[in-house]
Design a protein around this motif. Structure first.
Motif, mmCIF file in Angstrom:
data_model
loop_
_atom_site.group_PDB
_atom_site.id
_atom_site.type_symbol
_atom_site.label_atom_id
_atom_site.label_comp_id
_atom_site.label_asym_id
_atom_site.label_seq_id
_atom_site.Cartn_x
_atom_site.Cartn_y
_atom_site.Cartn_z
ATOM 1 N N TYR A 223 0.828 -1.226 -0.087
ATOM 2 C CA TYR A 223 0.057 -0.012 0.020
ATOM 3 C C TYR A 223 0.974 1.295 -0.040
ATOM 4 O O TYR A 223 0.807 2.097 -0.827
ATOM 5 N N LEU A 224 1.747 1.373 0.871
ATOM 6 C CA LEU A 224 2.641 2.588 1.002
ATOM 7 C C LEU A 224 3.574 2.431 -0.358
ATOM 8 O O LEU A 224 3.988 3.726 -0.830
ATOM 9 N N THR A 225 4.078 1.304 -1.125
ATOM 10 C CA THR A 225 4.631 1.690 -2.437
ATOM 11 C C THR A 225 3.845 2.137 -3.312
ATOM 12 O O THR A 225 4.164 3.009 -4.130
ATOM 13 N N ALA A 226 2.456 1.636 -3.266
ATOM 14 C CA ALA A 226 1.389 2.073 -4.349
ATOM 15 C C ALA A 226 1.421 3.663 -4.297
ATOM 16 O O ALA A 226 1.260 4.394 -5.037
ATOM 17 N N LEU A 227 1.158 4.209 -2.925
ATOM 18 C CA LEU A 227 0.982 5.576 -2.662
ATOM 19 C C LEU A 227 2.328 6.213 -3.218
ATOM 20 O O LEU A 227 2.452 7.512 -4.088
ATOM 21 N N HIS A 228 3.451 5.933 -3.217
ATOM 22 C CA HIS A 228 4.659 6.496 -3.768
ATOM 23 C C HIS A 228 5.037 6.351 -5.037
ATOM 24 O O HIS A 228 5.052 7.444 -5.719
ATOM 25 N N VAL A 229 4.295 5.309 -5.945
ATOM 26 C CA VAL A 229 4.203 5.283 -7.131
ATOM 27 C C VAL A 229 2.966 6.193 -7.788
ATOM 28 O O VAL A 229 3.576 6.706 -8.619
ATOM 29 N N LEU A 230 2.158 5.908 -7.271
ATOM 30 C CA LEU A 230 0.897 7.226 -7.685
ATOM 31 C C LEU A 230 1.361 8.596 -7.418
ATOM 32 O O LEU A 230 0.998 9.382 -8.373
ATOM 33 N N ARG A 231 2.082 8.955 -6.530
ATOM 34 C CA ARG A 231 2.645 10.326 -6.291
ATOM 35 C C ARG A 231 3.638 10.636 -7.544
ATOM 36 O O ARG A 231 3.322 11.759 -8.211
ATOM 37 N N LEU A 232 4.591 9.647 -7.888
ATOM 38 C CA LEU A 232 5.444 10.083 -8.868
ATOM 39 C C LEU A 232 4.802 10.129 -10.438
ATOM 40 O O LEU A 232 5.200 11.050 -11.049
ATOM 41 N N LEU A 233 3.682 9.193 -10.447
ATOM 42 C CA LEU A 233 2.944 9.370 -11.741
ATOM 43 C C LEU A 233 2.101 10.747 -11.857
ATOM 44 O O LEU A 233 2.173 11.259 -12.797
ATOM 45 N N ARG A 234 1.676 10.970 -10.602
ATOM 46 C CA ARG A 234 0.845 12.209 -10.591
ATOM 47 C C ARG A 234 1.739 13.545 -10.798
ATOM 48 O O ARG A 234 1.397 14.531 -11.610
ATOM 49 N N ASP A 235 2.781 13.419 -10.482
ATOM 50 C CA ASP A 235 3.934 14.586 -10.326
ATOM 51 C C ASP A 235 4.139 14.643 -12.111
ATOM 52 O O ASP A 235 4.699 15.571 -12.576
ATOM 53 N N ARG A 236 4.164 13.441 -12.838
ATOM 54 C CA ARG A 236 4.571 13.577 -14.170
ATOM 55 C C ARG A 236 3.336 13.905 -15.003
ATOM 56 O O ARG A 236 3.187 13.484 -16.105
ATOM 57 N N GLY A 237 2.120 14.410 -14.161
ATOM 58 C CA GLY A 237 0.816 14.397 -15.049
ATOM 59 C C GLY A 237 0.170 13.640 -15.361
ATOM 60 O O GLY A 237 -0.726 13.553 -16.390
ATOM 61 N N THR A 238 0.249 12.456 -14.746
ATOM 62 C CA THR A 238 -0.914 11.196 -15.223
ATOM 63 C C THR A 238 -1.507 10.549 -13.958
ATOM 64 O O THR A 238 -0.841 10.209 -12.937
ATOM 65 N N THR A 239 -2.774 10.591 -14.251
ATOM 66 C CA THR A 239 -3.482 9.980 -12.960
ATOM 67 C C THR A 239 -4.348 9.208 -13.413
ATOM 68 O O THR A 239 -4.556 8.718 -14.612
ATOM 69 N N GLY A 240 -5.550 8.414 -12.565
ATOM 70 C CA GLY A 240 -6.137 7.504 -12.741
ATOM 71 C C GLY A 240 -5.773 6.198 -12.987
ATOM 72 O O GLY A 240 -6.654 5.349 -13.429
ATOM 73 N N TRP A 241 -4.644 5.795 -12.348
ATOM 74 C CA TRP A 241 -4.269 4.538 -12.421
ATOM 75 C C TRP A 241 -4.973 3.513 -11.232
ATOM 76 O O TRP A 241 -4.978 3.916 -10.295
ATOM 77 N N ASN A 242 -5.053 2.384 -11.791
ATOM 78 C CA ASN A 242 -5.503 1.306 -11.030
ATOM 79 C C ASN A 242 -4.391 0.581 -10.619
ATOM 80 O O ASN A 242 -3.210 0.068 -11.411
ATOM 81 N N VAL A 243 -4.385 -0.096 -9.354
ATOM 82 C CA VAL A 243 -3.218 -0.814 -8.956
ATOM 83 C C VAL A 243 -3.860 -2.197 -8.318
ATOM 84 O O VAL A 243 -4.762 -2.536 -7.691
ATOM 85 N N SER A 244 -3.095 -3.379 -9.215
ATOM 86 C CA SER A 244 -3.868 -4.659 -8.625
ATOM 87 C C SER A 244 -3.501 -5.051 -7.378
ATOM 88 O O SER A 244 -2.753 -4.851 -6.758
ATOM 89 N N GLY A 245 -4.644 -5.477 -6.928
ATOM 90 C CA GLY A 245 -4.577 -5.935 -5.453
ATOM 91 C C GLY A 245 -5.442 -5.081 -4.674
ATOM 92 O O GLY A 245 -5.812 -5.225 -3.535
ATOM 93 N N PHE A 246 -5.688 -3.864 -5.018
ATOM 94 C CA PHE A 246 -6.654 -2.684 -4.500
ATOM 95 C C PHE A 246 -7.792 -2.507 -5.162
ATOM 96 O O PHE A 246 -7.744 -1.712 -6.049
ATOM 97 N N GLY A 247 -8.964 -3.255 -4.581
ATOM 98 C CA GLY A 247 -10.143 -3.038 -5.242
ATOM 99 C C GLY A 247 -10.402 -3.928 -6.413
ATOM 100 O O GLY A 247 -11.696 -4.419 -6.874
ATOM 101 N N ALA A 248 -9.423 -4.253 -7.321
ATOM 102 C CA ALA A 248 -9.498 -5.054 -8.524
ATOM 103 C C ALA A 248 -8.333 -5.804 -8.879
ATOM 104 O O ALA A 248 -7.389 -5.616 -8.131
ATOM 105 N N ARG A 249 -8.296 -6.919 -9.796
ATOM 106 C CA ARG A 249 -7.172 -7.631 -10.379
ATOM 107 C C ARG A 249 -7.533 -7.659 -11.722
ATOM 108 O O ARG A 249 -8.623 -7.733 -12.359
ATOM 109 N N LEU A 250 -6.261 -7.735 -12.387
ATOM 110 C CA LEU A 250 -6.135 -8.156 -13.804
ATOM 111 C C LEU A 250 -6.374 -9.528 -14.171
ATOM 112 O O LEU A 250 -7.084 -9.847 -15.268
ATOM 113 N N ALA A 251 -6.568 -10.429 -13.400
ATOM 114 C CA ALA A 251 -6.969 -11.713 -13.455
ATOM 115 C C ALA A 251 -7.701 -12.215 -12.052
ATOM 116 O O ALA A 251 -7.358 -11.819 -10.958
#
Length: 346
Positions: A223-251
């Protein structure tokens, strides 16, 4: 509240020195100390006597191991000044509007309960609290929140010296002693207290409460890693990402599925874009939709046989082709290999 004249709030990502001090995470091997008063500087320097130690305090600038870091990092609404500007200091459960960079810390048991509630919500629904994915937020004391790294406070790699000379690993950490104690005595105190768990929040949250919460949520480090990654992505101007294992999975998961191992890469997707984010990386790797689903399966399977069966069922292909899909994925993305429960490829 202290106000610093002729200084401005950071508007973007806080400087590395602030992040190091507040999170306790940095690439160095020395100590991170914060001294509230110059009256205790000499005593602090006797403890922090290695070349790679950093000592933050009310100094005019940066010189060697001395770094300007002036302000109360444990008081709601205060400001923390560095050579480049100032950050606001907020408790986790604060709902007041904010501008500019902010240091967000757990300062009470209520804050800790709020942190866990947000984590549980993200795990169940995939909705991460917006302020936690804001790149101008510095979430403090990650070791105590469950990032999976060793607690620096347990070996006196972090220490905070109050104006009265009280020493703790962090402002909200367990009481270690007085600045008059020598390093050996403080180190022994930190080691003894850490036997009950992380010490960096034990001044406001009991050790057994933190231990129980982390035992019930072995996914907190992801969870903390996901927050870190989402902050990096948002700083680069991209949002709206889903993270597998949090709410849904790809399989789809099944009765044989297991949680990912600590440090396993994150899988993210947004629309038709799929990404693999290795642990510790600063950028993601692109995947096709099928490969992303296969990666989700193998990261959550207890053994190769289970992974092969799940891939075969998901893709609607015979076992031989499922094995081929796994081999091709691991060949193209070797970053996955060390995160498999069976320890390697097929």
């Amino acid at each position: 509240m202290r106000v610093y004249a002729n200084m401005t709030l950071f508007r973007g990502v806080p400087p590395p020195d602030v992040v190091r001090l507040v999170t306790g995470v940095w690439a160095g091997t020395g100590r991170l100390a914060h001294v509230d008063s110059v009256a205790h500087l000499d005593a602090a320097l006797k403890i922090c006597d290695h070349d790679d130690d950093l000592v933050f305090g009310p100094f005019p600038g940066r010189k060697g191991k001395l770094v300007r870091g002036e302000g109360d990092l444990a008081t709601e609404g205060d400001q923390f000044a560095t050579s480049a500007g100032i950050c606001r200091v907020l408790s986790y459960s604060t709902t007041a509007a904010r501008t500019g960079s902010a240091v967000v810390r757990v300062m009470s048991s209520l804050d800790y309960r709020s942190f866990l509630a947000d984590a549980d919500r993200a795990r169940g629904t995939g909705a991460f609290a917006p302020f936690l994915t804001d790149p101008t937020t510095v979430l403090g004391d990650l070791c105590a929140l469950g990032d999976g790294d060793d607690c620096g406070g347990a070996r006196l790699a972090r220490l905070h010296v109050s104006r009265s000379g009280i020493v703790r690993p962090t402002p909200a950490g367990a009481l270690l002693g007085s600045i008059g104690f020598d390093r050996a005595r403080l180190t022994d105190a930190a080691a003894a207290l850490s036997a009950n768990g992380d010490v960096c929040l034990n001044g406001v949250v009991r050790a057994e409460v933190i231990s129980e919460a982390r035992d019930r949520r072995p996914w907190l480090s992801r969870y903390l890693t996901a927050l870190h990654v989402l902050r990096l992505l948002r700083d680069r101007g991209t949002t709206g990402w889903n993270v597998s294992g949090f709410g849904a999975r790809l399989a789809p998961a099944d009765e044989h599925s297991r949680a990912e191992l600590p440090g396993a890469p994150l899988l993210l997707w947004r629309g038709d874009s799929y990404r693999l984010w290795p642990d510790g990386a600063t950028r993601a790797l692109s995947l096709r939709r099928t490969n992303a689903a296969v990666a989700d399966i193998i990261l959550t399977s207890p053994d190769l046989g289970c992974a092969r069966h799940r891939v075969s069922r998901h893709l609607g292909t015979p076992g031989v082709k499922a094995t081929q899909a796994i081999v091709e994925l691991l060949t193209g993305y070797p970053e996955l290999t060390g995160s498999l429960r069976w320890g390697g490829g097929p």
